[in-house]
Enzyme design. Structure first.
Site, PDB file in Angstrom:
ATOM      1  CB  CYS A  46      -0.945  -0.012   1.194  1.00  0.00           C
ATOM      2  SG  CYS A  46      -2.113  -1.393   1.179  1.00  0.00           S
ATOM      3  CD  GLU A  47       6.069   3.110   2.869  1.00  0.00           C
ATOM      4  OE1 GLU A  47       7.186   3.607   2.623  1.00  0.00           O
ATOM      5  OE2 GLU A  47       5.802   2.495   3.928  1.00  0.00           O
TER       6      GLU A  47
END
Length: 155
Positions: A46-47
């Site tokens: 997600c980062e």
């Protein structure tokens, strides 16, 4: 079943911070929206996706497109993560009612209570002009180039 290219985008109403919300109707007639669902804040894939969006933010804004990055984490968690990443686009929470927007877009994973990786490019008229859904937890490497190409073709 996930919302698909050609469908009308369902309205969403998401918390940004305590007194601030973001809705699809906020953008009607003035901006496209790249609505990006992801499972959890503070996770590596997600980062990586958030950083990819940030690196291409100017290209999206030049194409009159705002990014709304969504998970079922609480709004304070979303904002803490946004600050940590130095992101300049909207981080929104689908925490309460839990997953309502993800469910409306057909990307809520009932097994873990978080969204699948669903991406919806919505034009100013509220129509989905490009979509990408990954039910396996893998990075959407095609998310940025394909959505930007769709925006260029729509001009």
């Amino acid at each position: 079943m996930p919302v698909r290219t050609g469908d009308s985008a369902p309205e969403f109403d998401l918390e940004v911070i305590r007194e601030e919300r973001v809705r699809l109707s906020d953008f009607a007639g003035r901006s496209n929206v790249l609505l990006v669902f992801h499972p959890f804040a503070f996770t590596q894939v997600c980062e990586d996706e958030a950083r990819d969006l940030q690196e291409n933010l100017e290209s999206f804004r030049n194409a009159q497109t705002e990014i709304v990055f969504v998970s079922c984490d609480s709004a304070p968690t979303r904002q803490a993560w946004k600050r940590e990443l130095g992101a300049e686009f909207t981080f929104a929470s689908d925490f309460w009612g839990h997953g309502a927007a993800a469910k409306a877009y057909g990307v809520f994973n009932e097994e873990n209570g978080a969204p699948f990786r669903g991406t919806f490019l919505i034009d100013k008229a509220g129509n989905v002009i490009w979509s990408l859904v990954k039910v396996r937890d893998e990075q959407r490497v095609e998310m940025v180039p394909e959505s930007l190409e769709t925006l260029r073709a729509a001009e």
